[in-house]
Write a protein that holds these residues in place. Structure first.
Motif, PDB file in Angstrom:
ATOM      1  N   ARG A  25       2.328   1.728  -3.640  1.00 45.66           N
ATOM      2  CA  ARG A  25       1.258   2.371  -4.604  1.00 45.66           C
ATOM      3  C   ARG A  25       1.307   3.660  -4.381  1.00 45.66           C
ATOM      4  O   ARG A  25       1.580   4.565  -5.360  1.00 45.66           O
ATOM      5  N   SER A  65      -6.294  -3.567  -4.441  1.00 45.84           N
ATOM      6  CA  SER A  65      -6.086  -2.701  -5.620  1.00 45.84           C
ATOM      7  C   SER A  65      -4.676  -2.244  -5.964  1.00 45.84           C
ATOM      8  O   SER A  65      -4.248  -1.832  -6.870  1.00 45.84           O
ATOM      9  N   SER A  66      -3.770  -2.534  -4.897  1.00 45.76           N
ATOM     10  CA  SER A  66      -2.531  -2.248  -5.025  1.00 45.76           C
ATOM     11  C   SER A  66      -1.632  -3.480  -5.892  1.00 45.76           C
ATOM     12  O   SER A  66      -0.300  -3.187  -6.346  1.00 45.76           O
ATOM     13  N   LEU A 105      -0.499  -5.127  -8.863  1.00 44.73           N
ATOM     14  CA  LEU A 105      -0.318  -4.861 -10.544  1.00 44.73           C
ATOM     15  C   LEU A 105      -0.136  -6.097 -11.249  1.00 44.73           C
ATOM     16  O   LEU A 105       0.880  -6.646 -10.884  1.00 44.73           O
ATOM     17  N   LEU A 106      -0.996  -6.280 -12.171  1.00 43.83           N
ATOM     18  CA  LEU A 106      -0.627  -7.479 -13.123  1.00 43.83           C
ATOM     19  C   LEU A 106       0.123  -6.987 -14.271  1.00 43.83           C
ATOM     20  O   LEU A 106      -0.080  -5.944 -14.698  1.00 43.83           O
ATOM     21  N   GLU A 147      -3.046  -3.097 -19.860  1.00 40.55           N
ATOM     22  CA  GLU A 147      -4.387  -2.611 -20.031  1.00 40.55           C
ATOM     23  C   GLU A 147      -5.308  -2.954 -18.843  1.00 40.55           C
ATOM     24  O   GLU A 147      -6.608  -2.274 -19.110  1.00 40.55           O
ATOM     25  N   ILE A 148      -4.961  -3.715 -18.048  1.00 38.45           N
ATOM     26  CA  ILE A 148      -5.695  -3.738 -16.892  1.00 38.45           C
ATOM     27  C   ILE A 148      -5.522  -2.499 -15.794  1.00 38.45           C
ATOM     28  O   ILE A 148      -4.465  -2.706 -15.047  1.00 38.45           O
ATOM     29  N   THR A 185       0.847  -1.146   0.282  1.00 34.53           N
ATOM     30  CA  THR A 185      -0.145   0.142   0.064  1.00 34.53           C
ATOM     31  C   THR A 185       0.822   1.166   0.001  1.00 34.53           C
ATOM     32  O   THR A 185       0.358   2.347  -0.722  1.00 34.53           O
ATOM     33  N   HIS A 228       2.931  -1.082 -15.607  1.00 33.60           N
ATOM     34  CA  HIS A 228       1.951   0.064 -15.401  1.00 33.60           C
ATOM     35  C   HIS A 228       2.802   1.376 -15.419  1.00 33.60           C
ATOM     36  O   HIS A 228       2.298   2.420 -15.075  1.00 33.60           O
ATOM     37  N   GLY A 270      -8.003  -2.039  -0.304  1.00 27.19           N
ATOM     38  CA  GLY A 270      -6.666  -1.019  -0.540  1.00 27.19           C
ATOM     39  C   GLY A 270      -5.678  -2.109  -0.857  1.00 27.19           C
ATOM     40  O   GLY A 270      -4.803  -1.763  -2.052  1.00 27.19           O
ATOM     41  N   LEU A 271      -5.446  -3.262  -0.299  1.00 23.69           N
ATOM     42  CA  LEU A 271      -4.286  -4.181  -0.394  1.00 23.69           C
ATOM     43  C   LEU A 271      -4.341  -4.917  -1.718  1.00 23.69           C
ATOM     44  O   LEU A 271      -3.530  -4.673  -2.804  1.00 23.69           O
ATOM     45  N   MET A 274      -5.473   0.320 -12.757  1.00 26.68           N
ATOM     46  CA  MET A 274      -5.623   0.318 -11.399  1.00 26.68           C
ATOM     47  C   MET A 274      -6.958   0.553 -10.895  1.00 26.68           C
ATOM     48  O   MET A 274      -7.324   1.543 -11.253  1.00 26.68           O
ATOM     49  N   ASP A 275      -7.367  -0.102  -9.938  1.00 25.04           N
ATOM     50  CA  ASP A 275      -8.658   0.442  -9.377  1.00 25.04           C
ATOM     51  C   ASP A 275      -8.475   1.428  -8.565  1.00 25.04           C
ATOM     52  O   ASP A 275      -7.656   1.356  -7.570  1.00 25.04           O
ATOM     53  N   GLU A 276      -8.970   2.478  -8.731  1.00 18.75           N
ATOM     54  CA  GLU A 276      -8.901   3.550  -7.621  1.00 18.75           C
ATOM     55  C   GLU A 276      -9.740   4.076  -6.821  1.00 18.75           C
ATOM     56  O   GLU A 276     -10.071   5.203  -6.540  1.00 18.75           O
ATOM     57  N   LEU A 296     -10.718   3.243  -4.113  1.00 21.19           N
ATOM     58  CA  LEU A 296     -10.433   3.460  -2.498  1.00 21.19           C
ATOM     59  C   LEU A 296      -8.982   3.236  -2.379  1.00 21.19           C
ATOM     60  O   LEU A 296      -8.444   2.127  -2.593  1.00 21.19           O
ATOM     61  N   GLU A 297      -8.426   4.481  -1.953  1.00 20.59           N
ATOM     62  CA  GLU A 297      -7.273   4.386  -1.508  1.00 20.59           C
ATOM     63  C   GLU A 297      -6.862   4.658  -0.275  1.00 20.59           C
ATOM     64  O   GLU A 297      -7.181   5.523   0.241  1.00 20.59           O
TER      65      GLU A 297
END
Lengths: 336, 289, 305, 348
Positions: free
Chosen positions: C194, D247-248, D250-251, D255-256, C191, C223, D244-245, D258-260, D262-263
């Motif tokens: 990020r 969405s951090s 990264l694949l 093109e996928i 976290t 990314h 939060g964890l 980041m989900d933002e 909730l940060e």
């Protein structure tokens, strides 16, 4: 604040330790064979005379009682009398400790002045002669018996070349010691502004200081070099380099970081030399505290030895306290 | 062995250290055959002779041959040093391993550890040299009291060294794994902790033998060690002490040189062991080959 | 054309002579160039030579490492042949480095303000007051809360994420043109990572920096970068613009790295990092081939044919 | 059948700076043959939990039962009845084998503790080393001669040799490179299929957790904040911290995105001075007044347990995400195409 708490905690640990030292050395030294009363009066003395002396000296009491009596007296500043010099031990030591401290302090200063620059240079110039020299010097200096080196110096610089003063104490016979302020002739003659005495003091100090200094520069060089080596390869120095800082800044940072290790080795040497300089004292007839204690051990005269042990333990304590304060000044991580 | 050879190849001085120690041992073993004169026979006619072919290192004030005495000293000094060091290393390592392993592990064990460490503090706060002399004075002058004094004075270093090692090694995962397998404390210490701390112990051991020689000589010099006619480097230097001011340098100088070289050789060996016992530094040191 | 290139490596080879037994060549024949304002990601596993490349560019290789061949061209000057004095002018001011484990990379005995200040004073010849202002400004730029009091903080008083921001501040303080980020976030929690990555992304855009982004994490690189190079045993096996790479990864090592993220057991087993299992065009006689083939514009793969 | 039950354990470490509250009442059950993942960042207490289960440390309060009998602070884990049935695989492969003992001997060490006759050691060693694909010559090597991946295989072999019922895997792959990581995980999966052993998989690496586990416990500052089926948590986390964890992550596909939604921001509070309210309050974008004054309990919400006052609000904020499935699918498509063409090419 953290500092005061730290010192407080330190003292809390140290007092029992001090007691331990006094206790262990008291009982240990009591085990030395030989009856002081007998030694004092000689083999022909009558039994009554011996008994009388023994009761005067408190030797007829039990060991524990003797120890308690001794402790009480130490706390009131009385270290007993030496039967060899027939003077109070405190008085003797007040004369002799300054001689030892003067010798040891100046020797270590000399060793530092020699050792630190050589160590730094050796670490910076990896492929130079100075690097090879210092690596082996560190090993060699630690290997030479200091009393022997003193003798060789006397032979070369006094007997053959005649440059040095006679290895007979701290002053020539005809010269009066300066007025006592600190007990160190070096400092006192400076205070008195007596140049003739000062020169004579320095002449007598030169060889023993050279002897002890050259030998103790070994560990100092070794420690400086190895910590500097480690630091120059460390992440943060490498990072400082890749930030383009100048070489002078880099060396300054590395040295600052190596100061705690150098300080540690100096404090170890210092506390060792308070008692360990005794052989050099003998060679130069220095009349220091170590010599005093040594003849005490060899003649079952325990008050001088006990006095010496107590004094040097207290001196070491003060020394370590100073070293701790310096650590605090250098390293912010200790302040929390 | 091969590693040692490769290591010394680039460092002739280290090689000399090993050579000199083996040479000394050789001399000590065959002292009776090599020494040209008896070591303890005074010869008043030959007193204070300067070095010559007849007396390689000269003679002292009683006319004893210094060269022969130097050779015979090896036996005494090296056995004192070896024995003293061995005793202190074995006892110190054992105590240190338990102290380190038990530190902060259960109430009684912790008390044992902290008591031992405080006791060490007390021992080490004595001025070492005066302490050693006092020990000799208590047990009476003689070989065994010197050995005992040396062993006792050196022991705290091994305890501390081993304790530091044990403290860090007992945190290693393989020790935890062995603990979980049900191994007892003693077998954990013997199987995992002691073998993995041998590097620093070994390198100190060698340097320590050198120190012990030095300490033995210093004790004799101070008058608390071996007594006068017995050949011993320290007492020989002490005997020659009074002659040096008047210009007869040899009675003190030669024993001192031999003594210094001996200690130096052990220091050199110690320095090489320090590198060779560490797999990473060993590889780097002989990387060229 | 060359004006648009910030930094390029031409056939760089770094050798560690002395370690003959293991026969490691840390970096072999590596070439790439980074356009101005672009980010090149360099991905590889431990021991692939990533850090050797970063250290070669700053000429801070660990002994006995040395650059044995090739050149590093920065703004038409070859870093390899620079004198130490000339190099020092570039480091920290034109080229700067962001390192991992920020806490061990800062001098533990000096305040961060002093450490940052030393860098500006060295390069920009500022006086104490100007330096202090510059430091406070950059601390604010990297979003260090309460930066006035952090100025006189020591490294051990900072958290890992905060120390990483200080390192980033250090790399930005002289307004460099080129930044090397060597595994910069590997020690941080995800976290926190990020947040730091976002910060870096914004700064790069804002200052139009050119970046060499070295990482172990191909997901992070996907990314963050415009171009991607894959390092395997000291050599680049595949290098391409980011979209071209992920649309059409070719080298078996690339596929192995990607399948490590996949839920599919099958692909994990088919593609492994064991070169012995690779087909002939990628691996001959125990080595990867010397040639690289351009499969698309700017997409090079180390293979035969 | 429940093989292990952890009941409300608390562990406090005394340090110079104060008491570190490593575990603040953690409960966890594991079914036989299943895998539970424990995820969290550094300082979340996940490693402490693992060490507590195997008996390296004792809990201050709370209890642990293994096969319905209490262990932990009451009965020593090294008790002959339990010894060998719970095993641990360590995080640091290079440290988990004695550098001076040959790999094969290290693997056999637990057999000594069990008092098994030496004659049968070799056959057991052969079975487990085959299982973890260690070659015979590697068994007579020293650990330093093996790669990190091989060292970890040896560590797993040592755990397997006693036929354990439960293996605690404490970040077994975090010191490894991604490809070695993938190989070890596949191996662990095979082993489980064959021996029916249960795993507790402790990791901060969420993509491996998704791969290996049936259920997941998300930990934050010494407590579980969300617990449920792995696939459900990954597709739609309910706790702000899990969100939060996740969405951090990264694949490796640009093109996928980041989900933002909730940060998290800011720093993790110190475990010495834990906040009075919710531990995440200072970092959470949806925190309310209640969050700073009251500590939430772990409550049941639909198909899982969550420790959050705003569970309902979270349902609106967090939309189901299919980024993992998307990645798997597109990668699978791509690979199928590629593999068939390369197989053909190989044939030609």
């Amino acid at each position: 604040m953290a500092l005061i708490r730290y010192i407080g905690r330190r003292l809390l640990f140290v007092l029992p330790q001090l007691f331990g030292i006094v206790a262990v050395s008291f009982f240990l030294l009591k085990m030395i064979p030989g009856d002081p009363a007998l030694l004092m009066l000689g083999p022909l003395a009558s039994q009554e005379a011996i008994n009388e002396i023994r009761s005067v000296m408190g030797l007829d009491k039990s060991l524990i009682e003797q120890f308690v009596i001794y402790l009480e007296r130490v706390l009131s500043g009385d270290l007993g009398t030496s039967w060899q010099t027939t003077k109070p031990v405190m008085e003797d030591l007040l004369k002799r400790f300054p001689a030892t401290m003067e010798l040891v302090t100046l020797s270590l200063l000399f060793a530092l002045i020699l050792g630190i620059p050589v160590g730094i240079l050796a670490s910076l110039l990896k492929k130079s002669i100075i690097n090879k020299f210092s690596t082996y010097y560190g090993l060699l200096a630690g290997s030479l018996p200091d009393f022997w080196l003193g003798l060789i110096f006397i032979f070369v610089f006094y007997t053959i070349l005649g440059w040095a003063a006679a290895p007979m104490g701290r002053l020539d016979l005809g010269i009066l010691p300066p007025a006592v302020v600190s007990g160190s002739y070096f400092i006192d003659s400076l205070i008195a502004g007596d140049w003739e005495t000062f020169n004579n003091v320095v002449a007598h100090l030169t060889l023993p200081v050279l002897t002890l200094g050259l030998i103790n520069a070994g560990p100092i060089i070794k420690m400086t070099q190895s910590t500097m080596d480690r630091l120059l390869e460390s992440d943060h120095i490498r990072y400082a380099r890749s930030c383009g800082l100048g070489e002078f800044q880099i060396v300054r940072r590395a040295f600052r970081n190596s100061l705690p290790s150098v300080l540690t080795i100096v404090s170890v040497l210092y506390s060792f030399l308070i008692g360990g300089a005794v052989l050099v004292e003998i060679v130069f007839s220095w009349g220091g505290a170590g010599q005093y204690a040594l003849s005490g051990v060899l003649n079952a005269d325990i008050n001088p030895v006990m006095g010496f042990v107590v004094w040097s333990a207290v001196l070491c304590l003060i020394l370590y306290l100073i070293v701790d304060l310096l650590y605090f000044a250098i390293d912010p991580r200790l302040r929390d | 062995m091969k590693v040692l050879y490769l290591y010394c190849k680039d460092r002739p001085l280290i090689g000399f250290g090993y050579f000199f120690v083996f040479f000394l041992i050789f001399l000590a073993v065959f002292a009776d055959l090599i020494a040209p004169w008896p070591p303890q026979t005074a010869n008043p006619d030959d007193y204070l002779q300067a070095p010559s072919w007849r007396h390689l290192f000269g003679t002292d004030e009683t006319g004893m041959d210094i060269f022969s005495r130097c050779i015979y000293s090896i036996r005494l000094d090296l056995s004192i040093a070896f024995l003293g060091t061995a005793v202190s290393a074995i006892v110190g390592t054992a105590i240190g391993a338990f102290v380190g392993y038990y530190e902060a592990r259960g109430r009684l064990k912790t008390v044992f550890s902290s008591f031992t460490m405080r006791a060490l503090d007390v021992i080490q706060s004595f001025p070492v040299f005066v302490f050693a002399i006092a020990l000799v004075a208590i047990f009476g002058q003689g070989l065994y009291s010197i050995i005992a004094a040396i062993a006792f004075v050196n022991m705290p270093i091994y305890v501390r060294l081993m304790r530091t090692q044990a403290l860090s090694i007992r945190q290693m995962r393989y020790v935890e794994a062995a603990y979980l397998s049900g191994l007892s404390d003693v077998s954990l210490i013997i199987k995992h902790i002691v073998p993995n701390s041998m590097g620093p112990i070994l390198s100190h051991l060698s340097v320590n033998v050198g120190w012990s020689v030095l300490l033995a000589a210093a004790l004799s010099f101070a008058g608390a060690g071996v007594e006068a006619p017995t050949p011993e480097w320290g007492s020989m230097i002490a005997v020659g002490f009074k002659n040096i001011v008047t210009g007869q340098w040899w009675p003190s100088t030669f024993p001192g040189i031999v003594l210094g070289l001996t200690v130096f050789s052990f220091a050199l060996i110690g320095a090489s062991v320090e590198v060779l016992a560490d797999p990473v530094r060993r590889r780097a040191a002989i990387a060229k080959y | 054309m060359t004006d648009s290139i910030s930094l390029s490596l031409n056939n760089l080879t770094v050798d560690y002579p002395g370690y003959k037994g293991s026969g490691t060549i840390a970096v072999k024949d590596v070439s790439f160039s980074i356009e101005k304002g672009k980010v090149l990601g360099l991905v590889g596993e431990s021991g692939a030579g990533k850090t050797s490349i970063a250290r070669a560019i700053t000429r801070q290789l660990v002994e006995p490492g040395e650059i044995t061949a090739g050149e590093i061209i920065f703004e038409n000057k070859n870093i390899v042949s620079m004198s130490q004095k000339e190099l020092r002018k570039y480091l920290g001011s034109q080229i700067s480095l962001i390192v991992p484990n920020p806490k061990s990379e800062l001098d533990p005995l000096l305040t961060i303000g002093r450490q940052l200040g030393d860098v500006v004073k060295t390069h920009l010849k500022l006086n104490n007051k100007e330096a202090r202002e510059a430091v406070l400004k950059v601390l604010e730029a990297v979003q260090i809360p309460d930066h006035n009091s952090r100025y006189s903080a020591y490294p051990h008083e900072l958290s890992g994420g905060m120390a990483q921001r200080v390192i980033i501040a250090m790399s930005l303080i002289c307004n460099p043109k080129f930044v090397i980020s060597d595994d910069a976030t590997s020690g941080l929690d995800v976290t926190v990572q990020r947040e730091i990555m976002k910060l870096m992304q914004n700064i790069i855009k804002e200052k139009d920096l050119s970046v060499l982004f070295i990482t172990r994490d191909i997901g992070l690189a996907a990314h963050f970068c415009d171009h991607l190079g894959l390092l395997f045993r000291g050599q680049i096996v595949e290098i391409a613009p980011i979209n071209s790479f992920f649309k059409n990864p070719i080298h078996p090592y690339s596929l192995a790295l990607l399948s490590a993220f996949s839920h599919s057991v099958k692909w994990r087993k088919v593609y492994s990092t064991d070169p012995q299992k690779w087909s002939k065009e990628f691996f001959i006689n125990g080595n990867v081939p010397d040639s690289m083939i351009e499969v698309e514009k700017g997409h090079l793969v180390r293979m035969i044919r | 059948m429940k093989i292990l039950e952890v009941n409300d354990v608390v562990k406090i470490f005394k340090t110079k700076g104060g008491n570190v509250r490593a575990l603040n009442g953690v409960s966890l059950d594991i079914d036989e043959g299943k895998t539970v993942g424990v995820v969290g960042e550094s300082g979340s207490g996940k490693t402490t939990l693992g060490r507590l289960i195997v008996g390296l440390i004792n809990p201050d309060t709370g209890s642990i039962s293994f096969e319905q009998r209490s262990i932990g602070s009451k009965v020593n884990i090294r008790h002959p009845d339990i010894r060998g049935k719970i095993q641990l695989v360590f995080q640091e492969p290079s440290e988990s084998l004695d550098p001076r003992i040959k790999v094969g001997d290290s693997i056999c060490e637990p057999l000594r503790g069990l008092g098994i006759e030496k004659s049968s050691w070799n056959s057991k060693l052969k079975i487990v080393s085959e299982k973890v694909s260690l070659a015979e010559e590697q068994l007579s090597m020293y650990p330093s001669q093996l790669s990190a991946g091989q060292q970890q295989r040896a560590g797993i072999a040592r755990a397997l040799i006693t036929d354990p019922k439960l293996i605690v895997l404490d970040e077994p792959t975090s010191a490894l490179d991604p490809t070695a990581r993938a190989e070890i995980l596949s191996m662990l999966q095979d082993v489980q299929k064959e021996f029916g052993v249960s795993y507790i998989y402790i990791s901060h690496d969420l993509s491996t957790v998704r791969y290996l586990t049936d259920e997941t416990a998300v930990m934050y500052l010494g407590e579980i904040v969300e617990f449920g089926e792995t696939s459900k948590i990954f597709s739609r986390p309910s706790h702000p911290y899990s969100t939060g964890l996740l969405s951090s992550i990264l694949l490796p596909d640009p093109e996928i995105v980041m989900d933002e939604s909730l940060e998290l921001s800011g720093e993790i509070p110190s475990p010495i001075n834990l906040p009075k309210g919710c531990f995440l309050e200072s970092r959470c974008p949806i925190s309310t007044k209640e969050c700073s004054s009251h500590h939430p309990d772990l409550i049941t919400s639909d198909d899982r347990l969550v420790r959050c006052f705003e569970v309902e609000k979270m349902k609106d904020i967090v939309q189901p995400s299919s980024k993992f499935e998307d990645f798997d699918k597109s990668f699978d498509d791509f690979m199928t195409k590629r593999y068939s063409s390369s197989v053909q090419a190989g044939n030609n």
